[in-house]
Structure formats: structure tokens, C-alpha cells
Design a protein around this motif. Structure first.
Motif, short mmCIF file in Angstrom:
data_model
loop_
_atom_site.label_atom_id
_atom_site.label_comp_id
_atom_site.label_asym_id
_atom_site.label_seq_id
_atom_site.Cartn_x
_atom_site.Cartn_y
_atom_site.Cartn_z
N ALA A 1 0.84 -1.19 0.00
CA ALA A 1 0.00 0.00 0.00
C ALA A 1 0.88 1.24 0.00
O ALA A 1 1.81 1.35 0.80
N SER B 1 -6.25 0.73 -4.91
CA SER B 1 -6.94 -0.49 -4.46
C SER B 1 -6.10 -1.15 -3.36
O SER B 1 -5.04 -0.65 -3.01
N SER B 2 -6.57 -2.29 -2.86
CA SER B 2 -5.84 -2.90 -1.73
C SER B 2 -4.84 -3.92 -2.25
O SER B 2 -5.01 -4.48 -3.33
N TYR C 1 -5.57 -3.74 -10.20
CA TYR C 1 -5.12 -2.50 -9.57
C TYR C 1 -6.15 -1.44 -9.92
O TYR C 1 -6.72 -1.47 -11.01
N SER D 1 -5.43 3.01 -0.36
CA SER D 1 -4.86 1.67 -0.36
C SER D 1 -4.43 1.26 1.05
O SER D 1 -4.65 0.12 1.48
#
Lengths: 535, 429
Positions: free
Chosen positions: B92, B115-116, B142, B202
Motif C-alpha cells: 500500500a 486499491s488494496s 489495480y 490503499s
């Protein structure tokens, strides 16, 4: 596109840079093709915040001083490099914990013996015997050189028996035979990890030729990190009219109708040359396009070999000075088991042997004032299994956990505090070596200098091995073995081989007159460059 | 034989052993198989490296979503048709560099992944498996959010041309703006300005899914309430985080109840800083905000050591003339000769323009990633000429400066110049 050169050098590692420097100085039209965007291979550094970290080099041996330059300084000066070095007086501090443990510091030069006796009382007699072995070795090597590598066997046997023993036995066996007790042997064997083989297998003569380079010459450390050495060599290549192409990965070999290497492919480009030098490890060359035309006898050799050590390297930038943190030694070797075999075979489940360096002790301005750097190197033997259960998704956590464990161990062993002062941290693993150098299993040392595959053994058979027409290897994976200094000398030797071969074929650059001597005879009995192996 | 009380195993050494060296070697080699050598790529460290650091990633736009403030969020999935079957994992706070070919010229721009980390992994096989319902792309994805920048060639191009199905090339995830438990405090004050919220989105997701372990107090600066990105998500995350995530909105152009007003200052940080000291400050946003924070943070009642303050890659200075070490040019434009592999160019570079920018718009295929001076990916040999590189963006190695290497992404010409620039390995589109 098609490009034509006299010589192509694949890879801008130490060997490739030294070779290209020498070749371009000989007036040969030389190009270095490097897949990364920097020269140097492992001889590099990287920046995190206000810290620049040395990536790999601990120290070079046989550097000598400015007043009395030795092999390494001479080699760089000879190539026209302006690289500068500082000298480190202490060989190392070595700390082994446990009931048979010790914490001793050995010094170089005249104080070596005194510091060893202080560390290991009662070893005087054995030291005297060891000195005789080393003296006999020097004399034998001189005699061998005088005979151009073809000594009289009877003379060798009659006069140089001690040399023959040292050259054909393990370090530990030779030290035992000289009557050293276990503690003294362990202390003397501390440098084993610089050559990557435990003392019960490591060739005694090879070890002492290296150790002697430290004891006599004192360790040398470049003032601008090993990357400074790399750029200084790249600079000589450019000044000599040579070319370096970065981001250019060689993917295949081109052969002529006689099966001779005539050039290489890099993506859609083709480079042709009269000779090619590979600083890339044979395993990778034997995986390139065109590999089916490489000799199958060499496949046997490569399959017989064991890949060498890799490392986990922890780089920490600390926001206190070395003195404030109690980091008073340049090199500290730490182990929790005194057996070098056990140290080598560490599986990663317990804390293995490691070396902790604080560059600021040797080069005070290596990091900004009030800060210092710590560089922990953990050898990883090929079957260690440290990556068991590690995948791309948990790799970051693996690195973090591994580093915490080793930094905490170093704190505990020395009784100092480091973790709260970490301002920057970065970790390299075998995957990092694999990423940047494409080396199989992330080996940093090429091929292991196993009992049967030591430098002497390689030298004795060099005329029969990896002698692909038109292709010459250099680097830590080649005849002279791993270590920083030898990779440079191996490059110079490869260049000399190429220059003399081209000269024999009537090809020489406008400045080829500058080349002083022909390449070493292929059946040279003993490697000439005794010194300069290190990590 | 006994030495120092230790019984020594008697050891036999013999000079005749020397004669065995060569035969032993030959025997060992003869016994080995003559089959092909094991491919380097098949070893674990090598395959691990390949999945962590692919040279580049072929991706496809799977989804677009309009956000406030001329911002569009794109979902990128691996493009198997061009050989990318999965995405590289990331931490992240990292970014990907997007390649855009516009009128025959190649441009590259870094965008933080919002995103994560677990969403980049194939569904259900990751370290933190997530239900398929929230992981609609089985090969992982992503997300990046692209704000339309005034005069921004690439953001304009992306906004105009990217839609579901568009194929593109991105770098592997890069960047150092990530949480490191060995270095950072367990409480982090995150300061986000505008689209600088993306890396924090993230991080918020990583904390919730358990892939990162720290507490985050987010001070999010926006002009107006309507400009806030991901508002519902952030509030939702805070509500279900058991106190690990707090979000404070700071509006510069509006005064509203429930919001802080003005710019983020030392006072704002001190007001919301966690009780536990020291804490870390992470900041991402426009250069002007980061510059102002550089002045503000030392004013904290309990100042933080340098190690506790970390800025995201900050791009080139917004106004290079305001850099403290600014060197004025002698001319408005300079001529730069560029060698680029086998090709040669002669281009014009404005005194206030970076060398990389001039190369991009002149059709040189120059490598770049962070465009902030710190990653070294654009490393270039300076053959001749003088230049200005702001100290704030100079992350070169010492030997680079000594031997004449530059990072063109943050270097401005101060004479006619000649450069040798490696060809980018990333495909043009």
C-alpha cells in the motif's frame, strides 16, 4: 539493427568492466551490453532518503596503501581509473556465543601475530609452523611463475612439500596438522564466508592466499563505495572510445559456419564481433538462444558443479552516529555455533552466521553527520530453504521479519540498541540477486569452490573447459573464483587472452602496442594472482 | 596429541594428495549428466523475482468510474492476450507508471495504486483471501485514479481514450511510500491533499484486510466538500476499524460544520495527533502542500525526528524558480543532443523544462518511473553541458555526481548539452 565491433562484452559487472577497459585501451572497438541501467553488477550502491548504501562490498584485500600500492590499487591505476581507497587496520572482530565462544579482534600487519596470540594464548608454536607453510607456498608460486607454469615435478616434491599439502587439503585439516586447537582454528577460519565454503572443505592454499592479502596489505575500502569503482572503470571505457549500452539484455548467441561465436542478439538488435567476452555466468549463457551449439562436455561440467552462496543483506540507515550507538568496529563476524560447517548449513530456522559492517568506522563521511549505516550480510547456502513458504504476496513480510530477527540478535550480542534509530531500511535477498543479475538461484558467488572444484583444480584443467571458440568467460564464476578483487583481475586476464588471440590473427587496434604481455599459458599450474579474493 | 586440554584427532596430510586433484575433477565431471543445464528462471529466487518485479505489465481497462473533481478511477486487470496472466503484488502506497503513446511520442506518468494489496492477487489464493463478491476480477486488479490536470497531456489522453477494453502498458509497482514496521511508529498521521488521497485509500484497505498493521489518522485536505474523493468509503472504513482509522476532512475553500477549515498546519496535526509519541507523519499531495508541511512540521509542540516524516514521491517542483538553490538560465531554450541506443536526436529544451519532458515530447524513448528524482530509473550519462538539479530532488549517488550522471526527470538545462540515454525497456504502448 546490425552493429559491428571488434569485441563484445556481455555484462558490465566487475569482470566485464575491467575487460572492456583493457580491451578499449588496446584500441579495439569495444561495446559492453548491460541489461541493467547501471554499471557494476553487485558493485553498486543505492539511495534511500539521505543515505547511500553500499550494496555488496565489505573490503578488498591486497589493496596496499597510497605509498605502497599493491594488486588492487595497481590494477585500477593501470586501467586509468582514479578510484580512491582508504585502509582499515583491523581485520575483524569475531564474536561466537556459547560455552566455547569468544569475542576477539584481530589486527593486520605487524600486529597480527600479537593480536592472535592475545586472542588465542598458546598458539605461538603452531603460528611458527603456519608461517613456514605460507613461506613455502610463496616460494613455490614464485618458482612456478619463473618456470612459466611448467615446474619440474621432482623439484616441487622435494622443495615445496608444504605448499603441495596446503594446495591439496582443506583449511581445517591443514590447521589441525599444524597443531592449532579448535578455538584458534575457528578464529583463523573466520573469513571462510568470503569464499563461501566451510573450512573442512575450503582449499587451504586458496584461503591463505586471500587471508594473507588482508593480513599483509590491510583491507582497502573505496571512498565512494563499490559503485564509485564501477563508474571509474566505466569512465575509462568511454575515455578509451569504448561504448556501453545499458538496458540491453543479450538473449542469444550467433555462431558462424564453423561453430565459432560470431556475435550476440539483444532483442531485435544483432551485434557482431571477432571476439565475445561473457561476464554473464555460464549457466545463463547456456540458457540463451543458440545454446544447442554449445559443447555438451561443458554441460557435464556445469551439471557437476554446485551453485555458490547467496546472501540476505540488510541495509539500515541510523539517525545516530556510530560512536553514539556503540558501533566501534568496521567488521563484526557473529555466530552462535563455532563450527563453520554448521554456520554454512544454516537452514534459516535459527540465527545463522552473519557479518555486520559499519561503513562510517572506515569512511566517516559515508553518511551525513550524526548518522551511520549498518550493513548485515547473512550467507544463504543453496539448499538453505529460507524461501520455504515464501511467495510474492508475503515476501515483504518475510524481509521485515528476517531483518528484525537479525538486527535484534546483533543488538543482544553486542549489548547495544539499534532498532529505535532506524531511519531507512532496505533488504536484499537471493531474489534480489536473481532479479538484477539473472543468476541461477540468486547465487552471488557463481560456482561453489567445493573440494573438487577449487581454484587450483579449475586452473589445472582450464584448457579443457568452457573454451567455446570466440567466447571467453570472466567474473566471479570463472577460474579464479569469487570475491571482489579476483573479478577485476579475471576481466583483465580475459582481455589479455582476447587481445593476444586477435594479435595472433593479425588484428590489433591502433593502440594495441600498449598491451604488455601475452595471456597466461593455458596449462599454468597455479593461479598467478594469489591475492585479491574477498567479499 | 593434546593441545590446551583438547584432544586432537590425528590428521594425515600428504603432499602426494596434490596428484589426485586433477583426476578427481575429471572423474566428478565425467559422472555428471550431459543434459541441458537447468534454466536459471526455474530456481525459486528467480521465479520469485520474476513475479515480484516483471519488467512491465500488459494491462487492460476493465472498468471506469467517474469521481468528483474531474477524476476518473480506472480498474486495470492483467492482459492475458499479450502474455500477462497475473499482476505483481504491491505494498500500500506504491504506484505504477503508465505508458501513453501520443502522436508517436512516448510519455510515462506515475499514479498511486488506490486499491488494496490483496485485490492485486488472484482471488482466494492470496495471503488474505477475500470473497469473490468483492473481488470481481479473478486474476487480480489495480485501481488508479487519474485527475485531469490543466495542460496535462497524459491525463487528458487517458480521460479521452481509456474505456473498458483499452489495452495499455504499465510498470510493476514501485515506490518507497510504504509502511515499514521496523522504521515507522505504530501510529501514523496521514496527510493527503486532493488526489494525494489515493495511496492512503490503499493503506486504509490494507489495514482493514490485515495486510498492514498500524493505526492511521487521516487528515484529508480538499477545496470543497464536493471535491472529497472516496468519502463514503473512508467514513465506512473508519466506522468499522475499531478505532484504528480516523478521518478528518480539512476544507480550504469552504467553512462548514464538522470540517476543519483552512490548510493543514502544525496546529491541525497537533490537534489530531495520537496520544502516543512518537508517531509517524506520511504525506502525499501537491508539491505546494508538501512544501508548506516542511515549514509547519518543525513547529509541532513535540517535533518529530526526521525518520518519522515521510513524503510520497513529489514530482518536479511546481515552480522551480522558488527552489532555494535555483540557478537562473542564461537563455530561454537550449539544444540537447541525445543518443538513445542506436538512434540520435537533436532536441530543444526550455530552461524551465526538465530534460525528460523535452525528450518525451520529442520522441525519445527515455525510461522513467517516479519522475521525482528518487528512483534512478532514468539514470543518464551526461556527455557535455551544464545543468541545474534542485537539491530537493537530487537523490543521486555521490559517484554519479562526480562522474557525470544525471536523473533527467528532475534536471534542467543550463547550456547546450549532450546526453547518452538508455532506451526504455517498456514497450511503447
Amino acid at each position: 539493427m546490425r552493429y559491428d565491433y571488434d569485441v563484445i562484452v556481455i555484462g558490465a559487472g566487475n569482470g566485464g568492466l575491467a575487460a572492456a577497459s583493457k580491451l578499449s585501451a588496446a584500441g579495439l572497438k569495444t561495446v559492453v551490453l548491460e541489461k541493467h541501467n547501471l554499471p557494476g553488477g553487485v558493485a553498486t550502491s543505492f539511495v534511500r532518503g539521505r543515505f547511500e548504501f553500499e550494496a555488496s562490498l565489505h573490503e578488498l584485500c591486497d589493496v596496499g596503501t597510497e605509498e605502497e600500492p599493491r594488486l588492487v590499487r595497481n590494477l585500477f591505476a593501470g586501467l586509468g581509473s582514479d578510484a580512491a581507497f582508504v585502509n582499515e587496520k583491523n581485520l575483524f572482530r569475531t564474536v561466537v556465543t556459547g560455552p566455547d565462544g569468544y569475542d576477539v579482534t584481530l589486527e593486520s600487519g605487524e600486529d597480527f601475530e600479537k593480536s592472535l596470540v592475545k586472542a588465542c594464548p598458546g598458539c605461538e608454536k603452531s603460528i611458527a609452523k603456519l608461517k613456514k607453510v605460507l613461506a613455502n607456498t610463496s616460494e613455490a608460486l614464485e618458482y612456478n611463475d619463473a618456470k612459466n607454469g611448467n615446474p619440474n615435478k621432482l623439484v616441487m616434491l622435494m622443495r615445496y612439500g608444504k605448499f603441495l599439502i596446503s594446495a591439496s587439503h582443506s583449511l581445517d585439516d591443514v590447521l589441525r596438522s599444524l597443531g592449532f586447537d579448535r578455538r584458534t582454528r575457528n578464529v583463523l577460519e573466520t573469513y571462510w564466508s568470503y569464499l563461501g565454503v566451510p573450512a573442512d572443505e575450503l582449499n587451504s592454499m586458496h584461503y591463505w592466499e586471500m587471508a594473507r592479502g588482508y593480513i599483509n596489505g590491510g583491507a582497502g575500502i573505496p571512498t565512494m563505495k563499490s559503485y564509485g569503482l564501477s563508474l571509474s572503470l566505466a569512465d575509462t571505457i568511454l575515455k578509451n572510445g569504448g561504448e556501453i549500452r545499458y538496458n540491453t539484455e543479450v538473449t542469444g548467441l550467433i555462431f558462424d559456419e564453423n561453430g565459432r561465436v560470431a556475435g550476440v542478439k539483444a532483442g531485435s538488435d544483432e551485434f557482431f564481433a571477432k571476439e565475445t567476452v561473457s561476464n554473464v555466468i555460464p549457466h545463463s549463457v547456456f540458457a540463451m538462444d543458440g545454446r544447442e551449439r554449445l559443447p555438451s562436455k561443458d554441460k557435464k561440467l556445469l551439471n557437476a558443479r554446485r551453485l555458490g552462496l547467496s546472501f540476505v543483506c540488510i541495509y539500515a540507515g541510523l539517525d545516530r552516529s556510530a560512536a553514539e550507538l556503540g558501533l566501534n568496529d568496521y567488521s563484526v563476524f557473529v555466530a552462535h555455533n563455532s563450527s563453520t560447517r554448521r554456520q554454512y548449513e544454516n537452514t534459516g530456522k535459527t540465527i545463522g552466521m552473519y557479518v555486520a559492517n559499519c561503513l562510517n568506522v572506515a569512511v566517516p563521511d559515508a553518511t551525513p553527520a550524526g548518522t551511520c549505516s549498518l550493513f548485515i550480510t547473512v550467507p544463504v547456502f543453496p539448499k538453505s530453504g529460507i524461501f520455504d513458504g515464501v511467495d510474492a504476496a508475503n515476501y515483504k513480510k518475510f524481509k521485515s521479519d528476517f531483518s528484525r530477527k537479525y538486527i535484534a540478535d546483533f543488538e543482544k550480542t553486542l549489548g547495544i540498541e539499534l532498532l529505535p534509530y532506524i531511519e531507512e531500511i532496505s533488504v536484499a535477498t537471493p531474489a534480489t540477486f536473481a532479479r538484477y543479475f539473472g543468476v541461477p538461484n540468486g547465487t552471488a558467488y557463481g560456482y561453489e569452490l567445493s573440494a573438487w572444484d577449487g581454484v587450483l583444480s579449475r586452473t589445472l584443467n582450464r584448457s579443457n573447459e568452457l573454451n567455446v571458440p570466440g567466447l571467453t568467460f570472466c567474473g566471479g564464476h570463472s577460474v579464479n573464483g569469487d570475491g571482489f578483487g579476483v573479478t577485476y583481475t579475471s576481466g583483465v586476464e580475459a582481455a589479455e587472452t582476447v587481445v593476444s588471440r586477435l594479435a595472433a590473427a593479425g588484428i590489433s587496434g591502433p593502440a594495441a602496442a600498449g598491451i604488455s604481455r601475452p595471456a597466461a599459458a593455458p596449462d599454468t599450474l597455479v593461479a598467478k594472482n594469489g591475492g585479491a579474493h574477498e567479499n | 596429541m593434546k593441545i590446551n586440554g583438547e584432544k586432537l584427532k590425528k590428521i594425515k596430510v600428504s603432499a602426494s594428495n596434490f596428484l589426485k586433484i586433477l583426476p578427481e575433477r575429471v572423474k566428478k565431471i565425467m559422472k555428471a549428466p550431459g543434459s541441458d543445464v537447468k534454466q536459471p528462471a526455474s530456481y525459486k529466487p528467480n521465479s520469485l523475482a520474476a513475479s515480484l518485479h516483471p519488467e512491465f505489465i500488459f494491462a487492460e481497462v476493465a472498468e471506469t468510474r467517474e469521481l468528483p473533481g474531474s477524476t476518473i478511477m480506472y480498474t486495470l486487470v492483467p492482459d492475458a492476450s499479450r502474455g500477462t496472466s497475473s499482476l505483481a503484488p504491491f505494498a500500500a502506497g506504491q504506484y505504477v507508471s503508465v505508458t501513453a503513446e501520443i502522436d508517436g511520442c512516448v510519455y510515462r506518468r506515475p499514479y498511486s495504486i488506490c486499491s488494496s494489496p490483496s485485490e492485486a492477487l488472484p482471488a482466494r489464493t492470496g495471503l488474505w483471501p477475500v470473497a469473490k463478491s468483492v473481488h470481481p476480477y479473478p486474476n487480480g486488479f489495480y485501481r488508479i485514479a487519474v485527475k485531469l490536470q490543466e495542460g496535462g497531456k497524459v491525463s487528458e489522453f487517458i480521460h479521452k481514450t481509456w474505456q473498458k477494453g483499452t489495452k495499455t502498458v504499465i510498470s510493476a509497482p514501485e515506490g518507497l511510500f510504504t509502511y515499514e514496521p521496523l522504521r515507522d511508529a505504530s501510529n501514523v498521521v496521514g496527510i493527503a491533499g486532493g488526489v494525494g488521497i489515493t495511496p492512503f485509500r490503499s493503506m486504509v484497505k490494507a489495514i482493514l484486510e490485515g495486510s498492514e498493521d498500524f493505526s492511521l489518522t487521516l487528515l484529508y485536505g480538499a477545496r470543497r466538500e464536493s471535491d472529497i474523493l472516496f468519502r463514503e468509503e473512508l467514513d465506512g472504513a473508519a466506522a468499522c476499524s475499531e478505532g484504528r482509522i480516523k478521518v478528518v476532512y480539512v476544507l480550504s475553500d469552504e467553512q462548514k460544520e464538522g470540517f476543519e477549515h483552512g490548510f493543514i498546519t502544525a496546529e491541525t496535526v497537533a490537534k489530531y495527533a495520537p496520544g502516543e509519541y512518537p508517531y509517524s507523519v506520511f504525506a502525499a499531495g501537491p508539491d505546494a502542500m508538501l512544501k508548506s508541511l516542511e515549514n509547519e512540521l518543525p513547529k509541532l509542540p513535540r517535533p518529530l525526528r526526521r525518520k518519522f516524516v515521510r513524503f510520497d514521491a513529489r514530482g518536479v517542483p511546481q515552480d522551480v524558480k522558488t527552489e532555494p538553490d535555483y540557478t537562473a538560465p542564461s537563455r530561454e531554450f537550449y539544444t540537447v543532443k541525445v543518443r538513445n541506443g542506436g538512434a540520435a536526436f537533436e532536441i530543444t529544451c526550455g530552461a524551465g523544462e526538465t530534460l525528460l519532458s523535452a525528450m518525451e515530447r520529442s520522441g525519445v524513448n527515455a525510461p522513467s518511473l517516479c519522475k521525482s528524482g528518487e528512483c534512478g530509473f532514468c539514470h543518464t550519462k551526461l556527455i557535455s553541458g551544464s545543468y541545474y538539479m534542485p537539491a530537493s530532488r537530487d537523490f543521486r549517488r555521490r559517484a554519479d555526481s562526480v562522474y557525470g550522471y544525471i536523473h533527467p526527470c528532475c534536471t534542467y538545462p543550463r547550456s547546450d548539452m549532450e546526453l547518452d540515454v538508455p532506451v526504455a525497456k517498456t514497450p511503447r504502448a
